[in-house]
Motif scaffolding. Structure first.
Motif, PDB file in Angstrom:
ATOM      1  N   ILE A   3     -95.296  86.488  27.617  1.00 51.35           N
ATOM      2  CA  ILE A   3     -96.755  87.206  27.622  1.00 51.35           C
ATOM      3  C   ILE A   3     -97.495  86.055  28.111  1.00 51.35           C
ATOM      4  O   ILE A   3     -97.565  84.989  27.557  1.00 51.35           O
ATOM      5  CB  ILE A   3     -96.848  87.800  26.611  1.00 51.35           C
ATOM      6  N   GLU A 137     -99.000  91.615  22.364  1.00 50.67           N
ATOM      7  CA  GLU A 137     -99.951  92.102  23.104  1.00 50.67           C
ATOM      8  C   GLU A 137    -101.194  92.821  22.308  1.00 50.67           C
ATOM      9  O   GLU A 137    -102.434  92.774  22.661  1.00 50.67           O
ATOM     10  CB  GLU A 137     -99.642  93.438  23.965  1.00 50.67           C
ATOM     11  N   ILE A 150     -97.485  90.441  31.556  1.00 48.66           N
ATOM     12  CA  ILE A 150     -96.268  90.457  30.901  1.00 48.66           C
ATOM     13  C   ILE A 150     -95.066  90.476  31.971  1.00 48.66           C
ATOM     14  O   ILE A 150     -94.996  91.172  32.789  1.00 48.66           O
ATOM     15  CB  ILE A 150     -95.768  91.607  30.146  1.00 48.66           C
TER      16      ILE A 150
END
Length: 152
Positions: A3, A137, A150
Protein backbone atom coordinates in the motif's frame (compact mmCIF):
# COMPACT_ATOMS: atom_id res chain seq x y z
CA UNK A 1 0.25 -6.58 -0.75
CA UNK A 2 1.84 -3.17 -0.85
CA UNK A 3 0.00 0.00 0.00
CA UNK A 4 1.49 3.32 -1.09
CA UNK A 5 0.22 6.53 0.46
CA UNK A 6 1.27 10.16 0.45
CA UNK A 7 1.13 12.40 3.51
CA UNK A 8 2.10 15.91 4.43
CA UNK A 9 4.98 15.79 6.87
CA UNK A 10 3.17 16.10 10.20
CA UNK A 11 2.53 14.37 13.51
CA UNK A 12 -0.45 12.56 11.98
CA UNK A 13 2.00 10.56 9.89
CA UNK A 14 3.94 9.56 13.00
CA UNK A 15 0.72 8.51 14.74
CA UNK A 16 -0.33 6.44 11.72
CA UNK A 17 3.02 4.63 11.69
CA UNK A 18 2.73 3.93 15.42
CA UNK A 19 -0.79 2.52 15.00
CA UNK A 20 0.37 0.29 12.15
CA UNK A 21 3.19 -1.06 14.30
CA UNK A 22 0.71 -1.72 17.12
CA UNK A 23 -1.40 -3.79 14.67
CA UNK A 24 1.64 -5.99 14.00
CA UNK A 25 2.71 -4.53 10.66
CA UNK A 26 6.47 -4.13 10.71
CA UNK A 27 7.32 -3.60 7.04
CA UNK A 28 6.85 0.17 6.81
CA UNK A 29 9.02 2.39 4.66
CA UNK A 30 8.71 6.19 4.66
CA UNK A 31 10.42 8.36 2.04
CA UNK A 32 10.38 12.17 2.45
CA UNK A 33 10.24 14.21 -0.74
CA UNK A 34 12.45 17.28 -1.12
CA UNK A 35 11.03 20.66 -2.02
CA UNK A 36 12.09 22.37 -5.24
CA UNK A 37 15.36 24.19 -4.62
CA UNK A 38 15.69 26.24 -7.81
CA UNK A 39 13.23 28.28 -9.80
CA UNK A 40 11.64 26.77 -12.91
CA UNK A 41 12.84 28.06 -16.26
CA UNK A 42 10.92 31.02 -17.65
CA UNK A 43 11.06 30.20 -21.34
CA UNK A 44 9.24 27.15 -22.67
CA UNK A 45 10.46 25.06 -25.55
CA UNK A 46 8.86 22.46 -27.80
CA UNK A 47 9.61 19.59 -25.41
CA UNK A 48 8.68 21.19 -22.09
CA UNK A 49 6.00 23.70 -21.17
CA UNK A 50 4.86 24.63 -17.69
CA UNK A 51 1.87 26.79 -18.62
CA UNK A 52 3.62 30.05 -17.76
CA UNK A 53 3.45 32.46 -20.68
CA UNK A 54 4.44 36.10 -20.87
CA UNK A 55 3.13 36.90 -24.33
CA UNK A 56 -0.53 35.91 -23.97
CA UNK A 57 -1.50 39.10 -22.14
CA UNK A 58 0.81 41.02 -24.47
CA UNK A 59 -1.06 39.75 -27.53
CA UNK A 60 -4.43 40.61 -26.01
CA UNK A 61 -3.36 44.15 -25.14
CA UNK A 62 -1.70 44.52 -28.57
CA UNK A 63 -4.98 43.57 -30.23
CA UNK A 64 -6.99 45.96 -28.07
CA UNK A 65 -4.72 48.96 -28.45
CA UNK A 66 -4.05 48.40 -32.14
CA UNK A 67 -7.80 48.35 -32.77
CA UNK A 68 -8.25 51.56 -30.81
CA UNK A 69 -5.19 53.13 -32.47
CA UNK A 70 -6.34 52.20 -35.96
CA UNK A 71 -9.82 53.57 -35.40
CA UNK A 72 -8.54 56.81 -33.87
CA UNK A 73 -5.90 57.02 -36.60
CA UNK A 74 -8.54 58.08 -39.07
CA UNK A 75 -8.80 61.43 -37.26
CA UNK A 76 -5.27 61.73 -35.81
CA UNK A 77 -2.37 62.85 -37.98
CA UNK A 78 -0.28 59.91 -39.22
CA UNK A 79 -3.12 57.69 -40.33
CA UNK A 80 -4.63 54.41 -39.10
CA UNK A 81 -1.70 52.16 -40.07
CA UNK A 82 0.86 54.11 -38.05
CA UNK A 83 -1.42 54.39 -35.01
CA UNK A 84 -2.46 50.74 -35.29
CA UNK A 85 1.18 49.61 -35.25
CA UNK A 86 2.00 52.02 -32.42
CA UNK A 87 -0.98 50.73 -30.42
CA UNK A 88 0.10 47.13 -31.01
CA UNK A 89 3.65 47.80 -29.81
CA UNK A 90 2.50 49.74 -26.75
CA UNK A 91 -0.17 47.13 -25.92
CA UNK A 92 2.31 44.28 -26.27
CA UNK A 93 4.77 46.06 -23.94
CA UNK A 94 2.02 46.71 -21.37
CA UNK A 95 0.86 43.08 -21.45
CA UNK A 96 4.36 41.63 -21.08
CA UNK A 97 5.13 44.06 -18.24
CA UNK A 98 1.88 43.10 -16.49
CA UNK A 99 2.66 39.39 -16.85
CA UNK A 100 6.18 39.94 -15.51
CA UNK A 101 4.90 41.87 -12.46
CA UNK A 102 2.32 39.17 -11.69
CA UNK A 103 5.01 36.49 -12.01
CA UNK A 104 7.29 38.34 -9.57
CA UNK A 105 4.47 38.72 -7.03
CA UNK A 106 3.54 35.01 -7.22
CA UNK A 107 7.19 33.96 -7.03
CA UNK A 108 7.77 36.05 -3.90
CA UNK A 109 4.68 34.57 -2.22
CA UNK A 110 5.88 31.05 -3.06
CA UNK A 111 9.34 31.75 -1.64
CA UNK A 112 7.77 33.13 1.55
CA UNK A 113 5.79 29.90 1.97
CA UNK A 114 8.98 27.87 1.68
CA UNK A 115 10.79 30.11 4.17
CA UNK A 116 7.88 29.88 6.62
CA UNK A 117 8.60 26.20 7.04
CA UNK A 118 6.37 24.59 4.46
CA UNK A 119 7.36 20.98 4.53
CA UNK A 120 7.35 18.47 1.73
CA UNK A 121 5.33 15.35 1.40
CA UNK A 122 6.18 11.83 2.50
CA UNK A 123 5.54 8.61 0.60
CA UNK A 124 4.64 5.77 2.93
CA UNK A 125 5.03 2.20 1.65
CA UNK A 126 3.41 -0.50 3.78
CA UNK A 127 3.81 -4.20 3.01
CA UNK A 128 1.16 -6.41 4.64
CA UNK A 129 -0.88 -9.56 4.21
CA UNK A 130 -4.06 -9.64 2.13
CA UNK A 131 -6.30 -9.83 5.20
CA UNK A 132 -4.71 -6.69 6.73
CA UNK A 133 -5.31 -4.40 3.74
CA UNK A 134 -8.61 -2.94 4.93
CA UNK A 135 -7.22 -2.22 8.41
CA UNK A 136 -4.14 -0.48 6.98
CA UNK A 137 -6.28 1.46 4.51
CA UNK A 138 -8.62 2.67 7.27
CA UNK A 139 -5.71 3.77 9.47
CA UNK A 140 -4.07 5.70 6.66
CA UNK A 141 -7.28 7.45 5.56
CA UNK A 142 -8.12 8.30 9.19
CA UNK A 143 -4.76 10.05 9.55
CA UNK A 144 -5.28 12.34 6.55
CA UNK A 145 -3.52 10.53 3.71
CA UNK A 146 -3.48 12.69 0.59
CA UNK A 147 -3.67 9.75 -1.78
CA UNK A 148 -3.38 5.98 -1.73
CA UNK A 149 -2.71 3.06 -4.09
CA UNK A 150 -2.82 -0.67 -3.47
CA UNK A 151 -0.62 -3.00 -5.48
CA UNK A 152 -0.84 -6.74 -5.44
Amino acid sequence: MQILATFEFSTLLEIAITELEEKGITSIYAVPLDLRKKEPRLLDNIHRADGLSFIDKGMIFAFLLSTIGASKGFVWPGGPIIWGIAGALIGFAIGVALSWILYLVKRDKHQLQIKKGKKGEVILIVTCEDNQVSVVEDILWDHKALGMAITG
